[in-house]
Design a protein around this motif. Sequence first.
Motif, PDB file in Angstrom:
ATOM      1  N   SER A  59       0.871  -1.165   0.000  1.00 34.39           N
ATOM      2  CA  SER A  59       0.000   0.000   0.000  1.00 34.39           C
ATOM      3  C   SER A  59       0.911   1.218   0.000  1.00 34.39           C
ATOM      4  CB  SER A  59      -0.869  -0.011   1.259  1.00 34.39           C
ATOM      5  OG  SER A  59      -1.398   1.266   1.505  1.00 34.39           O
ATOM      6  N   THR A  60       0.554   2.255  -0.730  1.00 35.90           N
ATOM      7  CA  THR A  60       1.397   3.452  -0.761  1.00 35.90           C
ATOM      8  C   THR A  60       1.484   4.098   0.622  1.00 35.90           C
ATOM      9  OG1 THR A  60      -0.520   4.691  -1.551  1.00 35.90           O
ATOM     10  CG2 THR A  60       1.086   4.018  -3.194  1.00 35.90           C
ATOM     11  N   ARG A  61       0.578   3.754   1.510  1.00 35.68           N
ATOM     12  CA  ARG A  61       0.589   4.326   2.857  1.00 35.68           C
ATOM     13  C   ARG A  61       1.087   3.340   3.902  1.00 35.68           C
ATOM     14  NH1 ARG A  61      -2.768   8.999   2.895  1.00 35.68           N
ATOM     15  NH2 ARG A  61      -3.705   9.249   0.857  1.00 35.68           N
ATOM     16  N   ALA A  62       1.679   2.239   3.471  1.00 36.32           N
ATOM     17  CA  ALA A  62       1.981   1.140   4.389  1.00 36.32           C
ATOM     18  C   ALA A  62       3.322   1.201   5.063  1.00 36.32           C
ATOM     19  CB  ALA A  62       1.898  -0.194   3.656  1.00 36.32           C
ATOM     20  N   GLY A  63       4.126   2.084   4.834  1.00 31.89           N
ATOM     21  CA  GLY A  63       5.452   1.866   5.373  1.00 31.89           C
ATOM     22  C   GLY A  63       6.014   3.063   6.050  1.00 31.89           C
ATOM     23  N   GLY A  64       6.566   3.919   5.271  1.00 28.11           N
ATOM     24  CA  GLY A  64       7.204   5.080   5.839  1.00 28.11           C
ATOM     25  C   GLY A  64       8.646   4.812   6.185  1.00 28.11           C
ATOM     26  N   VAL A  65       9.056   5.334   7.299  1.00 27.88           N
ATOM     27  CA  VAL A  65      10.449   5.314   7.713  1.00 27.88           C
ATOM     28  C   VAL A  65      10.921   3.890   7.961  1.00 27.88           C
ATOM     29  CG1 VAL A  65      12.063   6.122   9.461  1.00 27.88           C
ATOM     30  CG2 VAL A  65      10.174   7.573   8.743  1.00 27.88           C
ATOM     31  N   GLY A  66      12.104   3.590   7.485  1.00 23.81           N
ATOM     32  CA  GLY A  66      12.734   2.319   7.802  1.00 23.81           C
ATOM     33  C   GLY A  66      12.500   1.201   6.811  1.00 23.81           C
ATOM     34  N   ILE A  67      11.673   1.409   5.810  1.00 24.72           N
ATOM     35  CA  ILE A  67      11.472   0.349   4.823  1.00 24.72           C
ATOM     36  C   ILE A  67      12.550   0.487   3.767  1.00 24.72           C
ATOM     37  CG2 ILE A  67      10.001  -0.464   2.958  1.00 24.72           C
ATOM     38  CD1 ILE A  67       7.644  -0.128   4.626  1.00 24.72           C
ATOM     39  N   ASN A  68      13.331  -0.576   3.612  1.00 23.50           N
ATOM     40  CA  ASN A  68      14.391  -0.596   2.613  1.00 23.50           C
ATOM     41  C   ASN A  68      14.142  -1.792   1.703  1.00 23.50           C
ATOM     42  OD1 ASN A  68      16.637  -0.804   1.053  1.00 23.50           O
ATOM     43  ND2 ASN A  68      18.083  -0.946   2.731  1.00 23.50           N
ATOM     44  N   LEU A  69      13.707  -1.532   0.510  1.00 26.82           N
ATOM     45  CA  LEU A  69      13.450  -2.576  -0.474  1.00 26.82           C
ATOM     46  C   LEU A  69      14.347  -2.362  -1.686  1.00 26.82           C
ATOM     47  CD1 LEU A  69       9.593  -2.550  -0.053  1.00 26.82           C
ATOM     48  CD2 LEU A  69      11.140  -4.363   0.673  1.00 26.82           C
ATOM     49  N   ALA A  70      15.577  -1.967  -1.426  1.00 26.12           N
ATOM     50  CA  ALA A  70      16.502  -1.583  -2.486  1.00 26.12           C
ATOM     51  C   ALA A  70      17.006  -2.752  -3.317  1.00 26.12           C
ATOM     52  CB  ALA A  70      17.669  -0.802  -1.906  1.00 26.12           C
ATOM     53  N   THR A  71      16.634  -3.977  -2.991  1.00 25.72           N
ATOM     54  CA  THR A  71      17.047  -5.094  -3.841  1.00 25.72           C
ATOM     55  C   THR A  71      16.119  -5.255  -5.038  1.00 25.72           C
ATOM     56  OG1 THR A  71      15.818  -6.671  -2.500  1.00 25.72           O
ATOM     57  CG2 THR A  71      18.137  -6.358  -1.951  1.00 25.72           C
ATOM     58  N   ALA A  72      15.017  -4.537  -5.054  1.00 26.31           N
ATOM     59  CA  ALA A  72      14.094  -4.601  -6.191  1.00 26.31           C
ATOM     60  C   ALA A  72      14.720  -3.925  -7.404  1.00 26.31           C
ATOM     61  CB  ALA A  72      12.777  -3.916  -5.840  1.00 26.31           C
ATOM     62  N   ASP A  73      14.365  -4.420  -8.593  1.00 26.65           N
ATOM     63  CA  ASP A  73      14.855  -3.781  -9.810  1.00 26.65           C
ATOM     64  C   ASP A  73      13.720  -3.274 -10.685  1.00 26.65           C
ATOM     65  OD1 ASP A  73      13.836  -6.104 -10.888  1.00 26.65           O
ATOM     66  OD2 ASP A  73      15.774  -6.943 -11.421  1.00 26.65           O
ATOM     67  N   THR A  74      12.492  -3.474 -10.240  1.00 32.67           N
ATOM     68  CA  THR A  74      11.338  -3.000 -10.997  1.00 32.67           C
ATOM     69  C   THR A  74      10.307  -2.442 -10.018  1.00 32.67           C
ATOM     70  OG1 THR A  74      11.705  -4.761 -12.621  1.00 32.67           O
ATOM     71  CG2 THR A  74       9.553  -3.678 -12.643  1.00 32.67           C
ATOM     72  N   VAL A  75       9.782  -1.261 -10.345  1.00 30.99           N
ATOM     73  CA  VAL A  75       8.767  -0.629  -9.499  1.00 30.99           C
ATOM     74  C   VAL A  75       7.557  -0.318 -10.352  1.00 30.99           C
ATOM     75  CG1 VAL A  75       8.199   1.340  -8.032  1.00 30.99           C
ATOM     76  CG2 VAL A  75      10.514   0.417  -8.022  1.00 30.99           C
ATOM     77  N   ILE A  76       6.400  -0.737  -9.876  1.00 29.42           N
ATOM     78  CA  ILE A  76       5.144  -0.445 -10.569  1.00 29.42           C
ATOM     79  C   ILE A  76       4.229   0.276  -9.594  1.00 29.42           C
ATOM     80  CG2 ILE A  76       3.106  -1.432 -11.688  1.00 29.42           C
ATOM     81  CD1 ILE A  76       4.937  -3.885 -12.357  1.00 29.42           C
ATOM     82  N   ILE A  77       3.793   1.472  -9.972  1.00 35.01           N
ATOM     83  CA  ILE A  77       2.787   2.191  -9.187  1.00 35.01           C
ATOM     84  C   ILE A  77       1.500   2.107  -9.994  1.00 35.01           C
ATOM     85  CG2 ILE A  77       2.077   4.385  -8.196  1.00 35.01           C
ATOM     86  CD1 ILE A  77       4.976   5.018  -7.685  1.00 35.01           C
ATOM     87  N   LEU A  78       0.589   1.257  -9.529  1.00 30.25           N
ATOM     88  CA  LEU A  78      -0.623   0.986 -10.294  1.00 30.25           C
ATOM     89  C   LEU A  78      -1.550   2.183 -10.375  1.00 30.25           C
ATOM     90  CD1 LEU A  78      -1.481  -2.617  -9.133  1.00 30.25           C
ATOM     91  CD2 LEU A  78      -0.560  -1.889 -11.313  1.00 30.25           C
ATOM     92  N   ASP A  79      -1.672   2.886  -9.291  1.00 32.38           N
ATOM     93  CA  ASP A  79      -2.560   4.044  -9.275  1.00 32.38           C
ATOM     94  C   ASP A  79      -1.934   5.098  -8.378  1.00 32.38           C
ATOM     95  OD1 ASP A  79      -3.358   3.143  -6.530  1.00 32.38           O
ATOM     96  OD2 ASP A  79      -4.339   1.599  -7.698  1.00 32.38           O
ATOM     97  N   PRO A  80      -1.658   6.260  -8.937  1.00 27.98           N
ATOM     98  CA  PRO A  80      -1.050   7.313  -8.135  1.00 27.98           C
ATOM     99  C   PRO A  80      -1.941   7.687  -6.954  1.00 27.98           C
ATOM    100  CG  PRO A  80      -1.000   7.888 -10.464  1.00 27.98           C
ATOM    101  CD  PRO A  80      -1.848   6.662 -10.325  1.00 27.98           C
ATOM    102  N   ASP A  81      -1.294   8.019  -5.860  1.00 27.64           N
ATOM    103  CA  ASP A  81      -2.012   8.455  -4.671  1.00 27.64           C
ATOM    104  C   ASP A  81      -2.490   9.889  -4.885  1.00 27.64           C
ATOM    105  OD1 ASP A  81      -2.374   9.448  -1.825  1.00 27.64           O
ATOM    106  OD2 ASP A  81      -1.797   7.367  -1.461  1.00 27.64           O
ATOM    107  N   TRP A  82      -3.556  10.238  -4.210  1.00 26.45           N
ATOM    108  CA  TRP A  82      -4.064  11.612  -4.342  1.00 26.45           C
ATOM    109  C   TRP A  82      -3.086  12.599  -3.722  1.00 26.45           C
ATOM    110  CZ3 TRP A  82      -7.086  10.431  -7.863  1.00 26.45           C
ATOM    111  CH2 TRP A  82      -8.013   9.408  -7.770  1.00 26.45           C
ATOM    112  N   ASN A  83      -2.239  12.106  -2.849  1.00 26.84           N
ATOM    113  CA  ASN A  83      -1.214  12.926  -2.225  1.00 26.84           C
ATOM    114  C   ASN A  83       0.122  12.561  -2.872  1.00 26.84           C
ATOM    115  OD1 ASN A  83       0.746  14.056  -0.612  1.00 26.84           O
ATOM    116  ND2 ASN A  83      -0.118  13.348   1.326  1.00 26.84           N
ATOM    117  N   PRO A  84       0.670  13.426  -3.720  1.00 24.98           N
ATOM    118  CA  PRO A  84       1.911  13.088  -4.432  1.00 24.98           C
ATOM    119  C   PRO A  84       3.062  12.748  -3.490  1.00 24.98           C
ATOM    120  CG  PRO A  84       1.025  15.184  -5.210  1.00 24.98           C
ATOM    121  CD  PRO A  84       0.171  14.740  -4.073  1.00 24.98           C
TER     122      PRO A  84
END
Length: 104
Positions: A59-84
Amino acid sequence: HRVLIFSQFLDQLTILEDFLAGLGMRHERLDGSQSSMEKQKKIDAFNAPDSDIFAMLLSTRAGGVGINLATADTVIILDPDWNPHQDIQALSRIYERIVRKVFG
């Protein structure tokens, strides 16, 4: 590939979970309903060098500080959040790796 898929709609993440499960693709989900310890275990499993987790659904609102997912090589944002700002936070979870990969 290791893929991050962001959506602001939890029902959409549920549909994606069903789809990935149907294809037999291992995935994890972070949507804010997990405890800090459970969330960190999922992140560590995704980031492990020998991980067979294909996708992390977030979820675009699920994490915040401390989430490190830097091993990913592909990012998909299915639907932009109303808050950029939420989208910027989502992208920042992998930004450093993308910059290193693209620009060396």
